[in-house]
Write a protein that holds these residues in place. Structure first.
Motif, PDB file in Angstrom:
ATOM      1  N   ASN A  30       0.792  -1.255  -0.011  1.00 33.42           N
ATOM      2  CA  ASN A  30       0.153   0.016  -0.213  1.00 33.42           C
ATOM      3  C   ASN A  30       0.856   1.334   0.055  1.00 33.42           C
ATOM      4  OD1 ASN A  30      -2.355  -1.614  -0.209  1.00 33.42           O
ATOM      5  ND2 ASN A  30      -2.904  -1.082   2.124  1.00 33.42           N
ATOM      6  N   HIS A  31       1.840   1.180   0.625  1.00 32.64           N
ATOM      7  CA  HIS A  31       2.899   2.462   0.642  1.00 32.64           C
ATOM      8  C   HIS A  31       3.381   2.658  -0.609  1.00 32.64           C
ATOM      9  CE1 HIS A  31       5.638   5.312   2.365  1.00 32.64           C
ATOM     10  NE2 HIS A  31       6.341   4.911   1.593  1.00 32.64           N
ATOM     11  N   PHE A  32       3.756   1.542  -1.361  1.00 39.31           N
ATOM     12  CA  PHE A  32       4.354   1.928  -2.738  1.00 39.31           C
ATOM     13  C   PHE A  32       3.171   2.288  -3.577  1.00 39.31           C
ATOM     14  CE2 PHE A  32       8.328   0.329  -0.826  1.00 39.31           C
ATOM     15  CZ  PHE A  32       9.339   0.486  -1.522  1.00 39.31           C
ATOM     16  N   GLN A  33       2.160   1.714  -3.389  1.00 36.27           N
ATOM     17  CA  GLN A  33       1.269   1.896  -4.357  1.00 36.27           C
ATOM     18  C   GLN A  33       0.571   3.293  -4.305  1.00 36.27           C
ATOM     19  OE1 GLN A  33       0.380   0.143  -7.290  1.00 36.27           O
ATOM     20  NE2 GLN A  33       2.331  -0.959  -6.833  1.00 36.27           N
ATOM     21  N   ASN A  34       0.497   3.617  -3.032  1.00 33.11           N
ATOM     22  CA  ASN A  34      -0.494   4.828  -2.766  1.00 33.11           C
ATOM     23  C   ASN A  34       0.035   6.099  -2.408  1.00 33.11           C
ATOM     24  OD1 ASN A  34      -2.666   3.005  -3.234  1.00 33.11           O
ATOM     25  ND2 ASN A  34      -2.989   2.363  -1.324  1.00 33.11           N
ATOM     26  N   GLU A  35       1.498   5.870  -1.618  1.00 37.57           N
ATOM     27  CA  GLU A  35       2.312   6.953  -1.288  1.00 37.57           C
ATOM     28  C   GLU A  35       3.379   7.158  -1.825  1.00 37.57           C
ATOM     29  OE1 GLU A  35       2.707   6.697   3.053  1.00 37.57           O
ATOM     30  OE2 GLU A  35       0.560   6.021   3.434  1.00 37.57           O
ATOM     31  N   TYR A  36       4.320   6.085  -2.062  1.00 34.66           N
ATOM     32  CA  TYR A  36       5.625   6.406  -2.484  1.00 34.66           C
ATOM     33  C   TYR A  36       5.750   7.130  -3.611  1.00 34.66           C
ATOM     34  CZ  TYR A  36      10.250   5.896  -4.502  1.00 34.66           C
ATOM     35  OH  TYR A  36      11.240   6.130  -5.113  1.00 34.66           O
ATOM     36  N   PHE A  37       4.909   6.812  -4.828  1.00 39.72           N
ATOM     37  CA  PHE A  37       5.175   7.607  -6.001  1.00 39.72           C
ATOM     38  C   PHE A  37       4.352   8.838  -6.233  1.00 39.72           C
ATOM     39  CE2 PHE A  37       5.853   2.894  -6.607  1.00 39.72           C
ATOM     40  CZ  PHE A  37       7.020   2.886  -7.244  1.00 39.72           C
ATOM     41  N   LYS A  38       3.949   9.383  -5.248  1.00 41.66           N
ATOM     42  CA  LYS A  38       3.718  10.891  -5.188  1.00 41.66           C
ATOM     43  C   LYS A  38       4.846  11.674  -5.029  1.00 41.66           C
ATOM     44  CE  LYS A  38      -0.695   9.677  -3.072  1.00 41.66           C
ATOM     45  NZ  LYS A  38      -1.652   9.988  -1.851  1.00 41.66           N
ATOM     46  N   GLU A  39       4.549  12.946  -5.373  1.00 41.64           N
ATOM     47  CA  GLU A  39       5.564  13.953  -5.563  1.00 41.64           C
ATOM     48  C   GLU A  39       6.416  13.812  -4.364  1.00 41.64           C
ATOM     49  OE1 GLU A  39       6.205  18.696  -6.730  1.00 41.64           O
ATOM     50  OE2 GLU A  39       4.300  17.759  -6.805  1.00 41.64           O
ATOM     51  N   SER A  41       7.078  12.049  -1.734  1.00 43.80           N
ATOM     52  CA  SER A  41       7.314  10.572  -0.901  1.00 43.80           C
ATOM     53  C   SER A  41       8.839  10.800  -0.406  1.00 43.80           C
ATOM     54  CB  SER A  41       6.941   9.397  -1.791  1.00 43.80           C
ATOM     55  OG  SER A  41       7.889   9.623  -3.001  1.00 43.80           O
ATOM     56  N   SER A  42       9.262   9.761   0.587  1.00 44.84           N
ATOM     57  CA  SER A  42      10.444   9.830   1.255  1.00 44.84           C
ATOM     58  C   SER A  42      10.984   8.304   0.837  1.00 44.84           C
ATOM     59  CB  SER A  42      10.257   9.971   2.548  1.00 44.84           C
ATOM     60  OG  SER A  42      11.423   9.365   3.403  1.00 44.84           O
ATOM     61  N   ASP A  43      12.072   8.363   0.317  1.00 47.10           N
ATOM     62  CA  ASP A  43      12.745   7.215  -0.076  1.00 47.10           C
ATOM     63  C   ASP A  43      13.145   6.504   1.127  1.00 47.10           C
ATOM     64  OD1 ASP A  43      12.788   7.904  -2.772  1.00 47.10           O
ATOM     65  OD2 ASP A  43      14.728   8.115  -2.814  1.00 47.10           O
ATOM     66  N   GLU A  44      13.494   7.289   2.224  1.00 54.63           N
ATOM     67  CA  GLU A  44      13.824   6.345   3.356  1.00 54.63           C
ATOM     68  C   GLU A  44      12.635   5.833   3.847  1.00 54.63           C
ATOM     69  OE1 GLU A  44      16.264   7.970   6.332  1.00 54.63           O
ATOM     70  OE2 GLU A  44      17.904   8.766   5.001  1.00 54.63           O
ATOM     71  N   THR A  45      11.582   6.278   3.988  1.00 55.85           N
ATOM     72  CA  THR A  45      10.268   5.930   4.458  1.00 55.85           C
ATOM     73  C   THR A  45       9.836   4.468   3.748  1.00 55.85           C
ATOM     74  OG1 THR A  45       9.368   7.860   5.296  1.00 55.85           O
ATOM     75  CG2 THR A  45       7.623   6.041   4.968  1.00 55.85           C
ATOM     76  N   LYS A  82      11.196   2.845  -8.572  1.00 56.90           N
ATOM     77  CA  LYS A  82      10.550   4.138  -8.769  1.00 56.90           C
ATOM     78  C   LYS A  82      10.896   4.302 -10.379  1.00 56.90           C
ATOM     79  CE  LYS A  82      10.415   9.271  -8.162  1.00 56.90           C
ATOM     80  NZ  LYS A  82      10.995  10.251  -7.342  1.00 56.90           N
ATOM     81  N   LYS A  83      11.893   4.034 -10.977  1.00 53.82           N
ATOM     82  CA  LYS A  83      12.529   4.183 -12.262  1.00 53.82           C
ATOM     83  C   LYS A  83      11.861   3.427 -13.223  1.00 53.82           C
ATOM     84  CE  LYS A  83      16.263   2.620 -13.693  1.00 53.82           C
ATOM     85  NZ  LYS A  83      17.354   2.238 -13.945  1.00 53.82           N
ATOM     86  N   HIS A  84      11.386   1.984 -12.775  1.00 49.46           N
ATOM     87  CA  HIS A  84      10.813   1.122 -13.747  1.00 49.46           C
ATOM     88  C   HIS A  84       9.322   1.282 -13.515  1.00 49.46           C
ATOM     89  CE1 HIS A  84      14.107  -1.287 -15.280  1.00 49.46           C
ATOM     90  NE2 HIS A  84      14.518  -1.089 -14.185  1.00 49.46           N
ATOM     91  N   TYR A  85       9.017   1.651 -12.506  1.00 45.27           N
ATOM     92  CA  TYR A  85       7.348   2.054 -12.283  1.00 45.27           C
ATOM     93  C   TYR A  85       6.747   3.142 -12.932  1.00 45.27           C
ATOM     94  CZ  TYR A  85       2.809   2.418 -10.006  1.00 45.27           C
ATOM     95  OH  TYR A  85       1.514   2.428  -9.711  1.00 45.27           O
ATOM     96  N   LEU A  86       7.654   4.504 -12.885  1.00 45.09           N
ATOM     97  CA  LEU A  86       7.246   5.421 -13.967  1.00 45.09           C
ATOM     98  C   LEU A  86       7.287   5.181 -15.265  1.00 45.09           C
ATOM     99  CD1 LEU A  86       8.714   8.263 -11.648  1.00 45.09           C
ATOM    100  CD2 LEU A  86       6.323   7.415 -11.764  1.00 45.09           C
ATOM    101  N   ALA A  87       8.106   4.196 -15.753  1.00 41.84           N
ATOM    102  CA  ALA A  87       8.404   4.098 -17.037  1.00 41.84           C
ATOM    103  C   ALA A  87       7.849   2.930 -17.727  1.00 41.84           C
ATOM    104  CB  ALA A  87      10.116   3.711 -17.390  1.00 41.84           C
ATOM    105  N   THR A  88       7.083   2.052 -16.952  1.00 42.54           N
ATOM    106  CA  THR A  88       6.453   0.901 -17.486  1.00 42.54           C
ATOM    107  C   THR A  88       5.003   0.758 -16.934  1.00 42.54           C
ATOM    108  OG1 THR A  88       8.572  -0.255 -17.119  1.00 42.54           O
ATOM    109  CG2 THR A  88       6.648  -1.785 -17.632  1.00 42.54           C
ATOM    110  N   ALA A  89       4.054   0.875 -17.638  1.00 42.92           N
ATOM    111  CA  ALA A  89       2.668   0.698 -17.689  1.00 42.92           C
ATOM    112  C   ALA A  89       2.337  -0.727 -17.260  1.00 42.92           C
ATOM    113  CB  ALA A  89       1.769   1.273 -18.573  1.00 42.92           C
TER     114      ALA A  89
END
Length: 208
Positions: A30-39, A41-45, A82-89
Motif C-alpha cells: 500500500n505504501h508503494f502503490q498509494n504513497e511512494y509514487f507521489k511527488e 514521498s520519502s525514499d527512506e520511509t 521508482k524508475k521502472h514503475y514510472l516508465a512501465t505501464a
C-alpha cells in the motif's frame, strides 16, 4: 484440484488478525502503490517499509546477507523500483527481468556480507521484493514452489514451472484465467499475482 476460494479464505483468516506478520505485505504494498509514487514521498520511509516486510517474511534470517545491513541498503532498490514503475505501464516478463537484474547487481555491489555468505541475491529475495512493492510476480520461495509441484500432480493440463522465467509467468496467467471465477471475489483487495502467491503458498505450506 484443491478448492481455490476456500484456500484463499483460510489464508486471509491469518492476515485479518491484528498485528499478524502477514499484514507486513499489505503495509509495504500500500505504501508503494498509494504513497511512494507521489511527488513528496520519502525514499527512506519506503526503504523502511521494504526492510520490515522482508524481515517479516523471513529474509533477515541468520544465513542471509541482509542481516549484516541496515535499512539504508534498500534505498537504491527503492530508486530502481521508482524508475521502472514510472516508465512501465504493464509489467511483462522483460520488465520484471530488468528490475530483478538491477536489484541483484545493487546488492552484489553495495551490501555488506560475511566472507562465507553467498554474494548473489536469491530468486526468493528478488521476487519477494517485486511482490511486496509492485505486486507483479509471486514470491518464488519454498512453499510457493511446493504448491506449484503439487498442483502439477493434481492437474497435468497446465504445467506450472518452478523457475522464475517467462514460461512460468505465462503458465501462471493461464492458470489464473482458467480459474478466474474462484479468484474473482478477492480481486478488489489483491493484485492477481498476490492471489496466486497466496494460493500456492498455502497449498505448499499445508503439505510441508
Amino acid at each position: 484440484m484443491r478448492n481455490i476460494r476456500e484456500t484463499l479464505q483460510t489464508f486471509l483468516e491469518f492476515e485479518e488478525k491484528q498485528h499478524h506478520r502477514f499484514n507486513s505485505w499489505r503495509h509495504c504494498y500500500n505504501h508503494f502503490q498509494n504513497e511512494y509514487f507521489k511527488e513528496n514521498s520519502s525514499d527512506e520511509t519506503a526503504a523502511l517499509h521494504l526492510g520490515f516486510y522482508l524481515a517479516s517474511w523471513g529474509m533477515y534470517r541468520g544465513s542471509t546477507f541482509l542481516l549484516q545491513n541496515d535499512y539504508t541498503v534498500h534505498l537504491s532498490v527503492v530508486q530502481i523500483l521508482k524508475k521502472h514503475y514510472l516508465a512501465t505501464a504493464n509489467f511483462d516478463y522483460a520488465a520484471m527481468r530488468s528490475i530483478a537484474d538491477e536489484i541483484t547487481q545493487h546488492y552484489e555491489t553495495h551490501a555488506n556480507k560475511n566472507a562465507k555468505e553467498n554474494r548473489t541475491a536469491s530468486k526468493t529475495l528478488i521476487t519477494k521484493i517485486l511482490l511486496g512493492t509492485l505486486g507483479c510476480i509471486p514470491a518464488y520461495d519454498r512453499y510457493f514452489i511446493d504448491g506449484l509441484l503439487l498442483q502439477n500432480k493434481a492437474d497435468k493440463s497446465n504445467k506450472l514451472i518452478k523457475k522464475f522465467n517467462q514460461a512460468s509467468i505465462e503458465a501462471l496467467n493461464n492458470f489464473y484465467q482458467e480459474n478466474q471465477s474462484e479468484f474473482e471475489p478477492f480481486e478488489d483487495k489483491y493484485p492477481k499475482m498476490k492471489l496466486l502467491d497466496m494460493y500456492f503458498w498455502k497449498v505448499g505450506f499445508d503439505r510441508g
